[in-house]
Scaffold this active site. Structure first.
Site, mmCIF file in Angstrom:
data_model
loop_
_atom_site.group_PDB
_atom_site.id
_atom_site.type_symbol
_atom_site.label_atom_id
_atom_site.label_comp_id
_atom_site.label_asym_id
_atom_site.label_seq_id
_atom_site.Cartn_x
_atom_site.Cartn_y
_atom_site.Cartn_z
ATOM 1 N N LYS A 1 -9.328 8.559 -1.888
ATOM 2 C CA LYS A 1 -8.113 8.086 -2.319
ATOM 3 C C LYS A 1 -7.752 6.521 -1.565
ATOM 4 C CE LYS A 1 -3.849 8.210 -2.223
ATOM 5 N NZ LYS A 1 -3.638 6.735 -2.761
ATOM 6 N N GLU B 1 -5.209 8.150 11.829
ATOM 7 C CA GLU B 1 -5.178 7.033 12.439
ATOM 8 C C GLU B 1 -3.833 6.449 11.925
ATOM 9 O OE1 GLU B 1 -7.159 5.675 14.828
ATOM 10 O OE2 GLU B 1 -8.843 7.355 14.402
ATOM 11 N N CYS C 1 -2.569 -2.477 12.042
ATOM 12 C CA CYS C 1 -2.125 -1.221 12.784
ATOM 13 C C CYS C 1 -2.219 -2.000 14.603
ATOM 14 C CB CYS C 1 -2.653 -0.098 12.912
ATOM 15 S SG CYS C 1 -4.618 -0.161 13.042
ATOM 16 N N GLU D 1 7.824 0.604 14.442
ATOM 17 C CA GLU D 1 6.815 -0.430 13.863
ATOM 18 C C GLU D 1 7.339 -1.125 12.605
ATOM 19 O OE1 GLU D 1 3.760 1.413 11.370
ATOM 20 O OE2 GLU D 1 2.062 0.292 12.563
HETATM 21 P P1 NAD Z 1 1.097 5.042 3.892
HETATM 22 O O1 NAD Z 1 0.908 6.073 5.052
HETATM 23 O O2 NAD Z 1 2.151 4.784 3.230
HETATM 24 O O3 NAD Z 1 -0.108 5.331 2.976
HETATM 25 C C1 NAD Z 1 -1.723 5.483 3.641
HETATM 26 C C2 NAD Z 1 -2.216 6.250 2.438
HETATM 27 O O4 NAD Z 1 -1.618 7.468 2.303
HETATM 28 C C3 NAD Z 1 -2.167 5.637 0.941
HETATM 29 O O5 NAD Z 1 -3.510 5.887 0.182
HETATM 30 C C4 NAD Z 1 -1.102 6.489 0.294
HETATM 31 O O6 NAD Z 1 -0.969 6.682 -1.181
HETATM 32 C C5 NAD Z 1 -1.477 7.773 1.116
HETATM 33 N N1 NAD Z 1 -0.230 8.975 0.985
HETATM 34 C C6 NAD Z 1 1.129 8.467 1.130
HETATM 35 N N2 NAD Z 1 1.723 9.651 1.044
HETATM 36 C C7 NAD Z 1 1.040 10.757 1.132
HETATM 37 C C8 NAD Z 1 1.060 12.043 1.340
HETATM 38 N N3 NAD Z 1 2.242 12.789 1.316
HETATM 39 N N4 NAD Z 1 -0.043 13.003 1.205
HETATM 40 C C9 NAD Z 1 -1.176 12.041 1.238
HETATM 41 N N5 NAD Z 1 -1.429 11.064 1.145
HETATM 42 C C10 NAD Z 1 -0.241 10.296 1.152
HETATM 43 O O7 NAD Z 1 0.541 3.682 4.863
HETATM 44 P P2 NAD Z 1 0.427 2.388 4.470
HETATM 45 O O8 NAD Z 1 1.819 1.587 4.080
HETATM 46 O O9 NAD Z 1 -0.520 2.054 3.172
HETATM 47 O O10 NAD Z 1 -0.402 1.691 5.588
HETATM 48 C C11 NAD Z 1 0.386 1.071 6.742
HETATM 49 C C12 NAD Z 1 0.305 1.944 7.843
HETATM 50 O O11 NAD Z 1 -0.836 2.384 8.211
HETATM 51 C C13 NAD Z 1 0.920 1.321 9.144
HETATM 52 O O12 NAD Z 1 1.690 2.413 9.818
HETATM 53 C C14 NAD Z 1 -0.252 1.033 9.883
HETATM 54 O O13 NAD Z 1 0.173 1.080 11.262
HETATM 55 C C15 NAD Z 1 -1.080 2.230 9.505
HETATM 56 N N6 NAD Z 1 -2.400 1.808 9.752
HETATM 57 C C16 NAD Z 1 -3.116 2.601 11.016
HETATM 58 C C17 NAD Z 1 -4.366 2.276 11.153
HETATM 59 C C18 NAD Z 1 -5.217 3.031 12.278
HETATM 60 O O14 NAD Z 1 -6.436 2.684 12.304
HETATM 61 N N7 NAD Z 1 -4.413 3.461 13.255
HETATM 62 C C19 NAD Z 1 -5.120 1.186 10.597
HETATM 63 C C20 NAD Z 1 -4.381 0.592 9.664
HETATM 64 C C21 NAD Z 1 -3.035 1.031 9.276
#
Ligand code: NAD
Length: 491
Positions: free
Chosen positions: A182, A257, A291, A393
């Site tokens: 997804k 992550e 991130c 963040e």
């Molecule tokens: P997000 O958590 O909103 O979404 C990430 C994914 O999770 C999307 O595909 C979303 O549709 C899905 N999702 C959302 N709610 C869900 C649920 N209840 N159950 C299952 N899946 C769900 O994150 P984002 O806004 O897309 O990305 C930004 C965040 O990602 C920042 O906090 C950033 O630090 C983090 N990030 C971390 C890393 C790492 O390697 N640690 C890398 C990139 C981004």
């Protein structure tokens, strides 16, 4: 293939990819995909639900025995072919990634798309060389088999869409699992484009399925599904915690992550020019939406004023513009919601007493991008280390400059957040670098560099930055189960 920009945008439909076929969502519902640089919709995204997931799970379960029994060499050949196909369409992928995310095309060309393809090659290589340990003892001989888990899922974010999508998919496939992937609903386009190449690469139907839709709906359904025993997730900490809880009743394996609030620490003996350029890159790459970005910039008090001046000069030189322009260094924020969130943090920083040194505004561009979601690279100082701006963040182009006087003091401040993903330390004193690396609470410490990635090394965070590690070896471990096989030795 990439949607035709000349057509009515509503006929530009992204489709799910299930059982080897591109299909509409069963419920027939879609939502709009917005181009962040213009604020205009340009495609429709499937609003998938449980019915789509059931189809994907059935297809993946049916495909699993065959894929599990495919030789690592065959798997590697298919994965390498998929990398070839992405590379053959490099320009289309670059344009689509930039349009979907708002990042400059130059960045997508330098990082996102080449890495998206390279991930398949790296894990194709792992498929062929990954194996279990052997243990020879006086009375027994044992070896460890690493077997695939079955049907697994990957859930990825919007900031590095294809790169992180494939970083998760590739090890799962290389290890012999069937995958329900997804991508983020905010940036689904390159995952969709990839799904159109899967059959041509030679994957049997059902091995790789891509479902699009809202996280709270289809993402949550994936997390709760009893027949998906492992989930590899990258995204925000709040979402990661929700996934962890939803996965617990079924004792699912999870790799999380999550977010970061990373320190960049510049000592007075650092190579000054390299440190200034490195700190600027760490703060503002991808509009601060990585991130790993260094959003807290600690500078030794003896060089603080000089550093601040040089840093601000470089920040002032960053070219903000249409992501399609070759000279653009700083593109659009990924969405209007995210832009508003970042702007609200800029307001908060001022309420908390921060002094605005650069940026701080939404940037209105002329022409095609006049409604785009651009925010200027923003620099604050005079914010206490424990204020919200320095603890939470923001995930945008906002950096806070903080002076420090000693190693001990900067370590305390660096470690004071609930996150622990990455840090960069700038010093020419090797002993100091070693001391800092040992004492900083983060999964990754870069010395005199930032975001220099060796894909074989473990990648992940401590504290609320995550659980588990990725990287070629670690991801293969995550996507396999261990089985110990023991035989007695002749006495
Ligand atoms: P997000 O958590 O909103 O979404 C990430 C994914 O999770 C999307 O595909 C979303 O549709 C899905 N999702 C959302 N709610 C869900 C649920 N209840 N159950 C299952 N899946 C769900 O994150 P984002 O806004 O897309 O990305 C930004 C965040 O990602 C920042 O906090 C950033 O630090 C983090 N990030 C971390 C890393 C790492 O390697 N640690 C890398 C990139 C981004």
């Amino acid at each position: 293939m990439p949607v035709d920009q000349q057509m009515d945008w509503r006929s530009n439909k992204i489709l799910n990819f299930i059982g080897g076929e591109l299909v509409e969502p069963v419920g027939g519902r879609y939502f709009d995909n917005i181009e962040p640089a213009t604020g205009q919709p340009f495609a429709l995204i499937p609003d998938s639900d449980e019915q789509d997931l059931e189809r994907a799970v059935s297809a993946a379960r049916a495909a699993f025995p065959g894929w599990r029994d495919t030789s690592p060499t065959q798997r590697a050949q298919i994965m390498n072919r998929l990398a070839d196909l992405i590379e053959a369409r490099m320009d289309e992928f670059i344009a689509a990634e930039s349009r979907d995310n708002g990042k400059p095309e130059s960045l997508a060309a330098a990082v996102d798309i080449p890495r998206g393809a390279a991930n398949f090659r790296a894990f194709a290589n792992m498929a062929e060389k990954f194996g279990g340990e052997r243990f020879e003892k006086e009375q027994s001989s044992s070896y460890v088999l690493r077997t695939p888990i079955g049907v697994v899922s990957t859930i990825s974010p919007w900031n590095l869409p294809l790169l992180l999508f494939t970083w998760k998919l590739a090890p799962a496939l290389a290890a012999g699992n069937c995958v329900i992937a997804k991508p983020s609903e905010v940036t689904p386009m390159t995952a969709y484009m990839l799904s159109t190449l899967v059959n041509e690469a030679g994957f049997p139907p059902g091995v790789l399925n891509v479902i699009h839709g809202a996280g709270a709906k289809i993402g949550a359904a994936i997390t709760a599904h009893p027949d998906i025993p492992a989930i590899s997730f990258t995204g925000g900490t709040a979402t990661g915690l929700a996934i962890y809880q939803a996965a617990a009743p079924n004792l699912k394996k999870v790799s999380l992550e999550l977010g970061g609030k990373n320190p960049t620490i510049v000592f007075d003996d650092a190579d000054f020019d390299i440190a200034v350029a490195g700190a600027k890159n760490a703060a503002f790459a991808n509009q601060g939406q990585i991130c790993l970005c260094g959003s807290r910039l600690f500078v030794h008090e003896s060089i603080y004023d000089r550093f601040k001046q040089a840093f601000l000069e470089q920040v002032g030189d960053i070219t903000i513009g249409d992501p399609q322009q070759t000279d653009t260094q700083h593109g659009a924020m990924v969405s209007e919601d995210h832009m508003e969130k970042v702007l609200s943090y800029i307001e908060l920083a001022q309420q908390e007493g921060g002094t605005l040194l650069a940026g701080g505004q939404r940037r209105r561009l002329a022409g095609r991008c006049r409604e785009g979601y651009f925010i200027e690279p923003t620099v604050f100082e005079n914010l206490p280390s424990d204020c919200r701006t320095n603890q939470e963040e923001i995930f945008g182009p906002v950096v806070s400059l903080i002076p420090f006087s000693s190693e001990q003091q900067v370590l305390e401040m660096a470690n004071s957040t609930s996150y622990g993903l990455a840090a960069s330390v700038w010093t020419q004193d090797q002993q100091r670098a070693k001391r800092m690396a040992e004492k900083i609470d983060s999964g990754i410490v870069w010395i005199n560099c930032w975001n220099l990635r060796d894909l074989d090394t473990p990648f992940g965070g401590m504290k609320k930055s995550g659980l588990g590690r990725e990287g070629t070896w670690d991801a293969m471990h995550f996507f396999t189960q261990q089985k110990t096989v023991t035989t007695p030795k002749e006495q």
